[in-house]
Design a protein around this motif. Structure first.
Motif, short mmCIF file in Angstrom:
data_model
loop_
_atom_site.label_atom_id
_atom_site.label_comp_id
_atom_site.label_asym_id
_atom_site.label_seq_id
_atom_site.Cartn_x
_atom_site.Cartn_y
_atom_site.Cartn_z
N TRP A 69 23.48 5.31 -26.08
CA TRP A 69 23.91 4.89 -24.80
C TRP A 69 23.60 5.83 -23.67
O TRP A 69 24.26 6.94 -23.88
N GLU A 70 22.65 5.65 -22.77
CA GLU A 70 22.25 6.55 -21.86
C GLU A 70 23.49 7.09 -21.01
O GLU A 70 24.12 5.80 -20.68
N ALA A 71 23.65 8.15 -20.72
CA ALA A 71 24.90 8.72 -20.00
C ALA A 71 25.01 7.83 -18.54
O ALA A 71 26.26 7.97 -18.10
N ASP A 72 24.14 7.64 -17.94
CA ASP A 72 24.06 6.84 -16.77
C ASP A 72 24.32 5.24 -16.59
O ASP A 72 24.31 4.64 -15.82
N MET A 73 24.51 4.78 -17.96
CA MET A 73 24.78 3.67 -18.07
C MET A 73 26.47 3.33 -17.71
O MET A 73 27.17 4.29 -17.63
N PRO A 74 26.81 2.24 -17.20
CA PRO A 74 28.14 2.06 -16.59
C PRO A 74 29.18 2.28 -17.70
O PRO A 74 29.16 1.89 -19.00
N GLU A 75 30.02 3.22 -17.33
CA GLU A 75 31.29 3.58 -18.47
C GLU A 75 32.23 2.34 -18.68
O GLU A 75 32.65 2.28 -19.92
N ALA A 76 32.22 1.48 -17.77
CA ALA A 76 32.97 0.21 -18.06
C ALA A 76 32.43 -0.58 -19.20
O ALA A 76 33.10 -1.19 -19.90
N ALA A 77 31.01 -0.88 -18.81
CA ALA A 77 30.27 -1.50 -20.02
C ALA A 77 30.59 -0.70 -21.35
O ALA A 77 30.32 -1.44 -22.41
N ALA A 78 30.21 0.41 -21.27
CA ALA A 78 30.40 1.34 -22.72
C ALA A 78 31.90 0.70 -23.34
O ALA A 78 32.25 0.58 -24.48
N ALA A 79 32.95 0.60 -22.47
CA ALA A 79 34.05 0.50 -22.85
C ALA A 79 34.50 -0.87 -23.45
O ALA A 79 35.11 -1.04 -24.62
N ARG A 127 32.58 -0.87 -27.13
CA ARG A 127 33.57 -0.45 -27.92
C ARG A 127 34.46 -1.24 -28.47
O ARG A 127 35.14 -1.45 -29.52
N LYS A 128 35.21 -2.23 -27.64
CA LYS A 128 36.26 -3.01 -27.86
C LYS A 128 35.80 -4.08 -28.81
O LYS A 128 36.58 -4.62 -29.55
N THR A 129 34.38 -4.46 -28.70
CA THR A 129 33.80 -5.48 -29.74
C THR A 129 33.55 -4.96 -31.12
O THR A 129 33.17 -5.71 -32.04
N GLY A 130 33.84 -3.50 -31.19
CA GLY A 130 33.33 -3.00 -32.37
C GLY A 130 31.98 -2.20 -32.62
O GLY A 130 31.62 -1.61 -33.59
N VAL A 131 31.55 -2.41 -31.38
CA VAL A 131 29.92 -1.44 -31.37
C VAL A 131 30.34 -0.15 -31.47
O VAL A 131 30.93 0.32 -30.53
N LYS A 132 29.45 0.72 -32.16
CA LYS A 132 29.50 2.14 -32.15
C LYS A 132 28.39 2.66 -31.38
O LYS A 132 27.28 2.44 -31.40
N LEU A 133 28.99 3.41 -30.20
CA LEU A 133 28.21 3.80 -29.23
C LEU A 133 28.00 5.46 -29.18
O LEU A 133 28.98 6.09 -29.54
N ARG A 134 27.02 6.18 -28.85
CA ARG A 134 26.85 7.52 -28.94
C ARG A 134 26.18 7.93 -27.59
O ARG A 134 25.05 7.37 -27.29
N VAL A 135 26.92 8.54 -26.49
CA VAL A 135 26.44 8.74 -25.26
C VAL A 135 25.48 9.87 -25.59
O VAL A 135 25.86 10.79 -25.94
N VAL A 136 24.34 9.85 -24.85
CA VAL A 136 23.19 10.65 -25.02
C VAL A 136 22.83 10.87 -23.42
O VAL A 136 23.15 10.24 -22.60
N ASN A 137 21.81 11.77 -23.45
CA ASN A 137 21.29 12.32 -22.00
C ASN A 137 20.38 11.17 -21.31
O ASN A 137 20.07 10.16 -22.07
N PRO A 138 20.74 11.22 -19.90
CA PRO A 138 19.85 10.04 -19.33
C PRO A 138 18.43 10.20 -19.62
O PRO A 138 17.96 11.39 -20.06
N TRP A 139 17.59 9.38 -19.75
CA TRP A 139 16.18 9.32 -20.14
C TRP A 139 15.95 9.87 -21.50
O TRP A 139 15.35 10.86 -21.80
N ASN A 140 16.82 9.48 -22.53
CA ASN A 140 16.72 10.22 -23.72
C ASN A 140 15.21 9.63 -24.66
O ASN A 140 14.89 8.59 -24.45
#
Length: 571
Positions: free
Chosen positions: A513-523, A526-539
């Motif tokens: 999950w690129e770091a400039d994706m919305p934090e609210a969307a990431a949260a 994660r509530k649905t059980g999706v495992k995310l790892r935040v990585v650099n923009p333009w990974n």
């Protein structure tokens, strides 16, 4: 701007001045002058790129020198197929960490005169005496370090088929190889991306005489900005320019290749080389919101898989939900669609339960599946206890003044320099890591999620492209919906943040999950059980969207992806 507005208008933001418009090259020249060559080599950087547009030809590849090689061929009167083959060969030299002449090469081609599309599969075959069974695949990682994952290369046969069957007749194999031979013989400036993977793989590169000659001259690792020479490869390609398929598949090269592989525990034989044939195939065809969607047919099953996914997305109210780069609901549904279809493709191939292509790509089957898009997305790698393939490969797309379009995936199909094996200055592809996508029978093509594709409207291309890397499907889905559903330009789309596939060499790795994706969307995910790892923009794991868009007047638009060293240039 909505999708309908996009189709009928000039794409916003895409009319930036082209670096190629300077006219640096004399007509008929195969190689840039020194100043231009240096300028292009130093432009091989990550980060934002210049968008270009034009009516007389446009190319986008993952290295500026390769893009220029394509443009030069177009200027000399070659067509899109000629230019694509030339660029791909150049990439084998200037991006040796991503592709090799012992790897795979597949091309989707649109003929503007006939309005027809054709597909040439130059992917690799399993050796005929390969003893592996599906149960052996738990050892994919260790086997990729020796000769057991080496397959029968189709790259060169694919290039010759491209020139012979799709080319203009004005570009022969000597001309197509000329830039590659030049950069191998005379060298080119090492870009940081290449150096980073040289450094990462030093233990492998340092163990082979031929790779030490290239990357550790005088036992010292080369540095960014140094000139990289590949003299053995230049000698080999000069022989190839003279002898072509006969030299590659029926002579001493096949014997030398086979001996190196067999000495390392593999099974490839000269007879495997002699028996190799490209596949001439009809592309698979579906539709998406009124566009014809054309893609790669099995065993390059990415096109089938892409149509399956887009059928599911078509059933979503994506305009209301919003684009994936701002909507957790869209991102989750896309992840679920990719997860479901990919896992069923791979597991069905192993179990012998995979439905026919006609059923897989049907709208009725999408309706049947749609209710199953729920819960935490599960990858095929997680279901099978296997690692995801690593992020090698190149993609490129070219169009010419007549409106022909070529889009090509070519690849090492494995982690750069993975097995450390070399023959005639070329490292040997370990494409057998893709046995994990479905075990082929001995002597048959590997199954690969390769995805050259095109969207057409009224029989003419609107969008054509593809991507390398483990995240190619996530890449395609996000970019195509950005452009077709939300009216973004190529430039706007490639610069938007993305999610991508799990970490390479990690079983059931988290979604990146690129770091400039919305934090609210990431949260929310994660509530649905999706495992995310935040990585650099333009990974860089998310690939490179090497695509060309066309408006209703036929104007072509391109822009290099910031996640790789890509560049788009126009004639």
């Amino acid at each position: 701007m909505d999708r309908r507005t996009f189709i009928g208008s000039v794409v916003a933001g895409s009319a930036a001045a082209s670096l190629a418009a300077c006219g640096q090259l004399p007509r008929g020249s195969a190689i840039p002058n020194q100043a231009r060559e240096t300028e292009l080599a130093r432009a091989a950087q990550f980060g934002p790129k210049t968008a270009v547009s034009g009516r007389n030809g446009l190319a986008v590849t993952t290295h500026p020198l390769a893009t220029q090689a394509a443009i030069d061929v177009l200027k000399e009167g070659g067509n899109a197929a000629d230019a694509a083959a030339t660029a791909a060969l150049t990439q084998c030299v200037v991006e040796p960490h991503m592709t090799t002449l012992t790897g795979v090469y597949s091309i989707l081609y649109y003929d503007a005169k006939t309005g027809k599309t054709q597909y040439i599969n130059g992917s690799n075959n399993a050796p005929k005496n390969m003893p592996l069974k599906a149960g052996d695949l738990k050892n994919l990682g260790p086997m990729s370090k020796d000769g057991r994952m080496v397959t029968v290369p189709g790259y060169w046969a694919g290039v010759e088929a491209t020139l012979d069957k799709l080319g203009s007749g004005k570009v022969d194999r000597k001309r197509a190889l000329a830039p590659a031979i030049h950069y191998a013989r005379n060298g080119f400036e090492i870009h940081p991306f290449l150096w980073g993977l040289i450094f990462k793989q030093l233990d492998i590169l340092g163990g082979n005489t031929q790779s030490r000659e290239i990357y550790l001259p005088n036992n010292v690792v080369v540095k960014p900005g140094d000139t990289l020479y590949q003299h053995r490869a230049a000698d080999f390609m000069e022989q190839l320019a003279e002898g072509g398929n006969e030299y590659f598949y029926h002579g001493d090269f096949a014997k030398r290749f086979s001996k190196v592989v067999q000495d390392a525990g593999g099974w490839v034989t000269p007879q495997d080389f002699a028996d190799y044939q490209v596949l001439y195939q009809e592309p698979v065809q579906g539709s998406y919101r009124g566009f014809d969607l054309i893609g790669s047919p099995a065993p390059d099953f990415g096109g089938v898989n892409f149509i399956e996914i887009m059928n599911l997305i078509e059933m979503m109210d994506i305009q209301k939900m919003g684009p994936a780069w701002e909507s957790s609901e869209t991102a989750l549904k896309m992840l679920q669609a990719i997860s479901l279809t990919t896992a069923e493709n791979v597991l069905g191939r192993y179990k012998g339960t995979l439905p026919s292509t006609e059923k897989l790509i049907s709208k009725a089957y999408a309706e049947e599946r749609f209710s199953r898009l729920q819960g935490k997305p599960t990858s095929a790698a997680e279901l099978m206890g296997q690692s995801a393939p690593p992020p090698g490969s190149n993609h490129l797309t070219v169009t010419d003044a007549e409106g022909n379009v070529a889009t090509v995936l070519h690849s090492c199909m494995s982690m750069p320099f993975s097995n450390g094996l070399y023959v005639d200055g070329m490292w040997i592809c370990a494409a057998g890591v893709h046995y994990g996508s479905g075990m082929p029978k001995p002597g048959e093509r590997i199954n690969a999620r390769i995805l050259p594709h095109m969207f057409l409207k009224h029989g003419k291309p609107v969008l054509a492209g593809g991507s390398p890397s483990i995240s190619l499907m996530e890449n395609m889905v996000q970019n195509s919906t950005n452009i077709l559903d939300f009216g973004l330009s190529i430039e706007e789309s490639v610069n938007k943040p993305r999610f991508g596939a799990g970490s390479f060499f990690a079983v059931s790795g988290p979604t990146l999950w690129e770091a400039d994706m919305p934090e609210a969307a990431a949260a929310n995910l994660r509530k649905t059980g999706v495992k995310l790892r935040v990585v650099n923009p333009w990974n860089w794991n998310h690939g490179s969207y090497d695509a060309i868009a066309f408006d209703s007047t036929g104007m072509a638009y391109g822009c290099g992806d910031p996640r790789r060293t890509a560049m788009a240039l126009a004639v």
